[in-house]
Design an enzyme around this catalytic site. Structure first.
Site, short mmCIF file in Angstrom:
data_model
loop_
_atom_site.label_atom_id
_atom_site.label_comp_id
_atom_site.label_asym_id
_atom_site.label_seq_id
_atom_site.Cartn_x
_atom_site.Cartn_y
_atom_site.Cartn_z
N GLU A 260 66.73 27.78 65.68
CA GLU A 260 66.72 27.78 64.20
C GLU A 260 65.31 27.83 63.63
O GLU A 260 64.89 26.92 62.93
CB GLU A 260 67.40 26.51 63.70
CG GLU A 260 68.75 26.22 64.29
CD GLU A 260 69.24 24.80 64.00
OE1 GLU A 260 68.44 23.95 63.53
OE2 GLU A 260 70.42 24.53 64.24
N PRO A 261 64.54 28.86 63.95
CA PRO A 261 63.18 28.88 63.44
C PRO A 261 63.13 29.22 61.95
O PRO A 261 63.87 30.09 61.48
CB PRO A 261 62.53 30.01 64.25
CG PRO A 261 63.66 30.91 64.62
CD PRO A 261 64.89 30.06 64.72
N GLY A 262 62.28 28.54 61.24
CA GLY A 262 62.08 28.84 59.82
C GLY A 262 60.63 29.25 59.62
O GLY A 262 60.29 30.42 59.45
N ARG A 299 53.06 21.61 49.17
CA ARG A 299 52.70 21.12 50.50
C ARG A 299 51.38 20.34 50.55
O ARG A 299 51.32 19.28 51.17
CB ARG A 299 52.68 22.26 51.53
CG ARG A 299 54.03 23.00 51.65
CD ARG A 299 54.13 23.89 52.87
NE ARG A 299 54.22 23.11 54.09
CZ ARG A 299 53.22 22.89 54.91
NH1 ARG A 299 52.05 23.45 54.70
NH2 ARG A 299 53.37 22.14 55.97
N TYR A 303 52.17 16.60 51.78
CA TYR A 303 51.84 16.29 53.18
C TYR A 303 50.34 16.32 53.44
O TYR A 303 49.93 16.28 54.60
CB TYR A 303 52.47 17.33 54.12
CG TYR A 303 53.89 17.71 53.82
CD1 TYR A 303 54.93 16.79 53.99
CD2 TYR A 303 54.22 18.99 53.39
CE1 TYR A 303 56.24 17.14 53.73
CE2 TYR A 303 55.53 19.36 53.14
CZ TYR A 303 56.53 18.42 53.31
OH TYR A 303 57.83 18.77 53.07
N CYS A 329 49.83 17.26 35.01
CA CYS A 329 49.24 15.99 34.59
C CYS A 329 49.33 14.90 35.64
O CYS A 329 49.93 13.85 35.40
CB CYS A 329 49.91 15.53 33.32
SG CYS A 329 49.85 16.81 32.09
N GLU A 330 48.85 15.15 36.81
CA GLU A 330 48.66 14.06 37.77
C GLU A 330 47.61 14.44 38.80
O GLU A 330 47.42 15.62 39.09
CB GLU A 330 49.96 13.64 38.44
CG GLU A 330 50.94 14.68 38.87
CD GLU A 330 52.21 14.00 39.40
OE1 GLU A 330 52.11 13.30 40.41
OE2 GLU A 330 53.28 14.19 38.79
N TYR A 358 58.41 27.08 53.00
CA TYR A 358 58.39 25.83 52.22
C TYR A 358 57.42 25.92 51.04
O TYR A 358 56.77 24.94 50.67
CB TYR A 358 58.08 24.64 53.14
CG TYR A 358 58.99 24.59 54.34
CD1 TYR A 358 60.34 24.30 54.18
CD2 TYR A 358 58.52 24.88 55.63
CE1 TYR A 358 61.20 24.30 55.28
CE2 TYR A 358 59.37 24.89 56.72
CZ TYR A 358 60.71 24.59 56.53
OH TYR A 358 61.56 24.59 57.61
N1 LLP Z 1 66.66 23.16 61.90
C1 LLP Z 1 66.75 21.96 61.30
C2 LLP Z 1 67.91 21.11 61.59
C3 LLP Z 1 65.74 21.54 60.42
O1 LLP Z 1 65.83 20.35 59.84
C4 LLP Z 1 64.64 22.38 60.16
C5 LLP Z 1 63.59 21.98 59.23
C6 LLP Z 1 64.59 23.63 60.81
C7 LLP Z 1 65.62 23.98 61.68
C8 LLP Z 1 63.47 24.61 60.60
O2 LLP Z 1 62.28 24.08 61.04
P1 LLP Z 1 60.98 25.02 61.16
O3 LLP Z 1 61.26 26.04 62.23
O4 LLP Z 1 60.76 25.64 59.85
O5 LLP Z 1 59.90 24.07 61.53
N2 LLP Z 1 58.98 21.03 54.01
C9 LLP Z 1 58.31 20.77 55.25
C10 LLP Z 1 59.14 21.18 56.45
C11 LLP Z 1 60.50 20.51 56.49
C12 LLP Z 1 61.32 20.95 57.66
C13 LLP Z 1 62.71 20.46 57.55
N3 LLP Z 1 63.59 20.89 58.58
C14 LLP Z 1 56.96 21.47 55.23
O6 LLP Z 1 56.62 22.10 54.23
O7 LLP Z 1 56.19 21.35 56.19
#
Ligand code: LLP
Length: 403
Positions: A260-262, A299, A303, A329-330, A358
């Site tokens: 599940e890459p994002g 981000r 973070y 305003c912060e 993200y």
């Molecule tokens: N699968 C599950 C169950 C997840 O919770 C996530 C991300 C992914 C796949 C995808 O992960 P990736 O391949 O993108 O690392 N907003 C944060 C990242 C939150 C990730 C949440 N879950 C940021 O901007 O760094």
């Protein structure tokens, strides 16, 4: 990116996001191809960038979708992902979401607690269906990433421990309304070390072998997402080594590997472009005030994340220390603190890199700011894939004032 930022700014205004669709496809195939002949399903994590055109581009390449709300499931379907390639994860699915997911007949619902398994069973029974499920196992492994995006430790809210998982699989096997087809783990995001993933895979694969002995045949081995990208100078996990490490843990098992890459697919393919409004000095501290803000790209604020920043056509000039800040305003509204940038002028353009994941998906209308427009570069031409909000869009649901 190979675009004329200035022309785009003139045509579509600022700030804007621009994504390189050709690179999105290359990144998808880097992972898919790493599995080679092995049965695999890459389910793009829609949360990273859920623009319909992004999902559609990936769907056309054969990608499935990992979704965490029924809204994301609907996006995936609308963008052309077939239902048999959609998985639905998340710690808090509502009855209504579970019901709809069952009606839409997606590949599997990824269950994250015993209580949720109970609700899935009730919903399936009401629909007289057998719910295909996977169970998210929390392997209690430290993924060594930012605590906010770490998920694989018992102190995190995600998944269930091994013993609970076993109990749940037995319950599911004995239910007329549950079909336990998958197992899942995801230990965190922006991972740069392979070992924690491998250790987790060893634990979860062992569980699959144990389940086999008691008659539960797992078909889908879902290794989650998490592959990190380069924002600055991070060392990265090579997709081939990643897949190899996982496959080594799967001896004796005939499973389809799901991942599940994002971020890996879209992170480095997107840029956020903002315009300089002013330079100011507060008691010797230099601030560059731009028209983008934390509501557009949160981000750095959330973070303390690093995103490389450049001022267009000026990077060969003398650079001085500054903070890059937005109009909100912060004091948390910043894109970078204490970085070296050339002196800027009103209307200079600034590019904030690695903003494809993200970025827009975490944006909001805070301070009644319009969400920005999104552009796509594909085959050397640029098109709009999301229009900028208008004030009217923002107030459209505030019914008391509308007739
Ligand atoms: N699968 C599950 C169950 C997840 O919770 C996530 C991300 C992914 C796949 C995808 O992960 P990736 O391949 O993108 O690392 N907003 C944060 C990242 C939150 C990730 C949440 N879950 C940021 O901007 O760094």
């Amino acid at each position: 990116m190979n675009v004329n930022y200035k022309e785009l700014a003139k045509k579509y205004g600022t700030p804007y996001y621009v994504y390189d669709f050709d690179s999105i496809k290359v990144n998808y195939h880097a992972i898919k191809d790493a599995f080679k002949a092995r049965k695999s399903l890459v389910c793009y994590a829609v949360k990273a960038n859920s623009n319909l055109s992004v999902i559609k581009t990936l769907a056309n390449e054969g990608s499935g979708a990992d979704c965490v709300s029924i809204g994301e499931v609907k996006r995936a379907l609308k963008a052309g992902v077939p239902n048999y390639k959609i998985i639905f994860s998340g710690v808090g699915k509502s009855d209504e979401e579970i019901k709809q997911a069952l009606e839409l007949d997606i590949l599997m619902i990824n269950v994250e607690s015993e209580a949720e398994l109970f609700r899935v069973e009730i919903q399936a029974k009401e629909l007289d269906k057998k719910a295909r499920i996977s169970i998210r196992v929390n392997p209690n492994i430290d993924p060594k990433t930012h605590p906010y995006i770490s998920t694989g430790l018992h102190e995190n809210k995600f998944g269930v421990d091994i013993d609970t998982a076993k109990r749940m699989y037995i319950k599911a096997k004995n239910s007329d309304f549950l079909d336990p087809v998958g197992i899942h783990f995801h230990i965190g995001s922006q991972l740069t070390e392979l070992n924690p993933i491998k250790e987790s895979s060893v634990i979860v694969a062992d569980l699959v072998r144990t389940l086999k002995v008691i008659g539960v045949e797992i078909k889908f081995f879902d290794i989650g997402g998490g592959l990190g990208i380069q924002y600055k100078d991070e060392t990265l996990i090579d997709p081939n080594e990643y897949v190899q490490a996982i496959l080594e843990t799967l001896f004796g098992l005939d499973v389809t590997v799901v991942c599940e890459p994002g971020r890996y697919i879209v992170g480095n393919t997107g840029e956020f472009v903002t315009k300089v409004l002013y330079e100011k000095n507060n008691g010797g501290k230099r601030f560059v005030v731009v028209d983008g803000a934390m509501n557009d790209l949160i981000r750095p604020s959330l973070y303390n994340a690093y995103h490389k920043i450049e001022v267009l056509n000026k990077m060969d000039k003398e650079k001085l220390n500054c903070n890059v800040v937005g109009p909100i305003c912060e004091s948390g509204d910043f894109f970078a603190k204490n970085i070296e940038l050339p002196m800027t002028e009103h209307d200079d353009l600034m590019v904030i890199y690695s903003a494809g994941a993200y970025g827009f998906t975490m944006s909001s209308n805070y301070n009644t700011r319009n969400k920005v427009c999104e552009l796509a570069l594909e085959n050397s031409s640029v098109r709009v894939i999301r229009k900028r909000d208008t004030f009217e869009d923002q107030i459209a649901n505030e019914v008391e004032f509308l007739n």
